[in-house]
Design an enzyme around this catalytic site. Structure first.
Site, PDB file in Angstrom:
ATOM      1  N   ASP A 207       8.102  -3.662  -6.190  1.00  0.00           N
ATOM      2  CA  ASP A 207       9.533  -3.330  -6.153  1.00  0.00           C
ATOM      3  C   ASP A 207      10.095  -3.258  -7.581  1.00  0.00           C
ATOM      4  OD1 ASP A 207      12.065  -2.906  -5.131  1.00  0.00           O
ATOM      5  OD2 ASP A 207      12.328  -4.920  -4.299  1.00  0.00           O
TER       6      ASP A 207
ATOM      7  N   SER B 172       3.465  -6.487   1.904  1.00  0.00           N
ATOM      8  CA  SER B 172       3.507  -7.911   2.309  1.00  0.00           C
ATOM      9  C   SER B 172       2.391  -8.794   1.769  1.00  0.00           C
ATOM     10  CB  SER B 172       3.531  -8.076   3.845  1.00  0.00           C
ATOM     11  OG  SER B 172       4.823  -7.879   4.361  1.00  0.00           O
TER      12      SER B 172
HETATM   13  N1  AR6 Z   1       1.444  -0.550  -7.784  1.00  0.00           N
HETATM   14  C1  AR6 Z   1       0.785  -0.845  -6.647  1.00  0.00           C
HETATM   15  N2  AR6 Z   1       0.731  -2.072  -6.131  1.00  0.00           N
HETATM   16  C2  AR6 Z   1       1.370  -3.059  -6.803  1.00  0.00           C
HETATM   17  C3  AR6 Z   1       2.097  -2.847  -8.001  1.00  0.00           C
HETATM   18  C4  AR6 Z   1       2.117  -1.498  -8.499  1.00  0.00           C
HETATM   19  N3  AR6 Z   1       2.753  -1.172  -9.615  1.00  0.00           N
HETATM   20  N4  AR6 Z   1       2.622  -4.048  -8.388  1.00  0.00           N
HETATM   21  C5  AR6 Z   1       2.229  -4.975  -7.484  1.00  0.00           C
HETATM   22  N5  AR6 Z   1       1.475  -4.379  -6.531  1.00  0.00           N
HETATM   23  P1  AR6 Z   1       4.518  -7.476  -3.623  1.00  0.00           P
HETATM   24  P2  AR6 Z   1       5.375  -8.055  -0.864  1.00  0.00           P
HETATM   25  C6  AR6 Z   1       0.810  -4.947  -5.342  1.00  0.00           C
HETATM   26  O1  AR6 Z   1       4.668  -8.905  -4.022  1.00  0.00           O
HETATM   27  O2  AR6 Z   1       4.247  -9.009  -0.682  1.00  0.00           O
HETATM   28  C7  AR6 Z   1       9.304  -8.268  -4.238  1.00  0.00           C
HETATM   29  O3  AR6 Z   1       9.930  -9.170  -5.103  1.00  0.00           O
HETATM   30  C8  AR6 Z   1       0.573  -6.426  -5.269  1.00  0.00           C
HETATM   31  O4  AR6 Z   1      -0.556  -6.801  -6.041  1.00  0.00           O
HETATM   32  O5  AR6 Z   1       5.011  -6.441  -4.578  1.00  0.00           O
HETATM   33  O6  AR6 Z   1       5.672  -7.071   0.216  1.00  0.00           O
HETATM   34  C9  AR6 Z   1      10.268  -7.654  -3.226  1.00  0.00           C
HETATM   35  O7  AR6 Z   1      11.573  -7.495  -3.749  1.00  0.00           O
HETATM   36  C10 AR6 Z   1       0.312  -6.581  -3.784  1.00  0.00           C
HETATM   37  O8  AR6 Z   1      -1.019  -6.170  -3.480  1.00  0.00           O
HETATM   38  O9  AR6 Z   1       5.265  -7.171  -2.204  1.00  0.00           O
HETATM   39  C11 AR6 Z   1      10.241  -8.650  -2.121  1.00  0.00           C
HETATM   40  O10 AR6 Z   1      11.121  -9.733  -2.367  1.00  0.00           O
HETATM   41  C12 AR6 Z   1       1.260  -5.567  -3.151  1.00  0.00           C
HETATM   42  O11 AR6 Z   1       1.644  -4.690  -4.221  1.00  0.00           O
HETATM   43  C13 AR6 Z   1       8.816  -9.158  -2.113  1.00  0.00           C
HETATM   44  O12 AR6 Z   1       8.346  -8.979  -3.453  1.00  0.00           O
HETATM   45  C14 AR6 Z   1       2.514  -6.158  -2.522  1.00  0.00           C
HETATM   46  O13 AR6 Z   1       2.975  -7.246  -3.313  1.00  0.00           O
HETATM   47  C15 AR6 Z   1       7.928  -8.344  -1.199  1.00  0.00           C
HETATM   48  O14 AR6 Z   1       6.662  -8.933  -1.131  1.00  0.00           O
END
Ligand code: AR6
Length: 173
Positions: free
Chosen positions: A36, A119
């Site tokens: 995000d 997630s």
């Molecule tokens: N590109 C692709 N994947 C990514 C990137 C990127 N640039 N950065 C991280 N990931 P998360 P959630 C991966 O925590 O669990 C946020 O603060 C990461 O390694 O981004 O759905 C939101 O505002 C993991 O595999 O999302 C919410 O509050 C995946 O993306 C909360 O986090 C999802 O990790 C949502 O949590």
């Protein structure tokens, strides 16, 4: 279903040259960390401005905005479930995220879309279980409505990449 449509890559989602990228957001849609944060940073402040007009998003739902400074024209924001042990309809909610993102994309005539692993970061959903749900939902959707040219799972680490590959290879040998 043509297996070639589904791609699994390691990398960052903000660099993807696709019609739409999916954001794993929170209920406020006003930004956060993880994917995000990366998407808001790369898209620029106009993304947050548009998100402020959306009045948030319920868990499992999806809302679309423009992509602004991103290579992708659109961002589809969805809110995955927080993992609370697996008995709180986490599986159903995660499946709904993928279905609703694909439905919103199909309505816009989007042909190419990139997903992060929703997630499995801050929300602590177990990666192998999330990969199973993600791949199943995408295959089921494509079987029902073959309207996409490419669906990419963008995996940010090795564990995610190998889980998604394992599940896809088991489903479509
Ligand atoms: N590109 C692709 N994947 C990514 C990137 C990127 N640039 N950065 C991280 N990931 P998360 P959630 C991966 O925590 O669990 C946020 O603060 C990461 O390694 O981004 O759905 C939101 O505002 C993991 O595999 O999302 C919410 O509050 C995946 O993306 C909360 O986090 C999802 O990790 C949502 O949590």
């Amino acid at each position: 279903m043509d297996k070639q449509i589904i791609k699994i890559i390691k990398g960052g989602i903000t660099e993807q040259k696709v019609d739409a990228i999916v954001n794993a957001a929170n209920n406020s849609l006003l930004g956060g960390g993880g994917v995000d944060g990366a998407i808001h940073k790369a898209a620029g402040p106009k993304l947050l401005e548009e998100c402020r007009t959306l009045n948030g998003c319920a868990t499992g739902e999806a809302k679309i905005t423009q992509g602004y400074n991103l290579p992708a024209k659109w961002v589809i924001h969805t809110v995955g479930p927080v993992w609370h042990g697996g008995n709180n309809d986490e599986d159903g909610m995660l499946a709904k995220c993928y279905r609703n993102c694909l439905t919103v994309a199909a309505e816009k005539g989007i042909k190419t879309i990139a997903f992060p692993s929703i997630s499995t970061g801050a929300y602590h959903f177990p990666i192998p279980r999330a990969a199973e749900i993600a791949i199943n939902e995408v295959i089921d959707f494509l079987n029902d409505r073959p309207v996409f040219d490419r669906i990419v799972f963008v995996c940010f680490n090795d564990e995610t990449f190998s889980s998604f590959n394992r599940v896809l290879n088991a489903r479509v040998p």
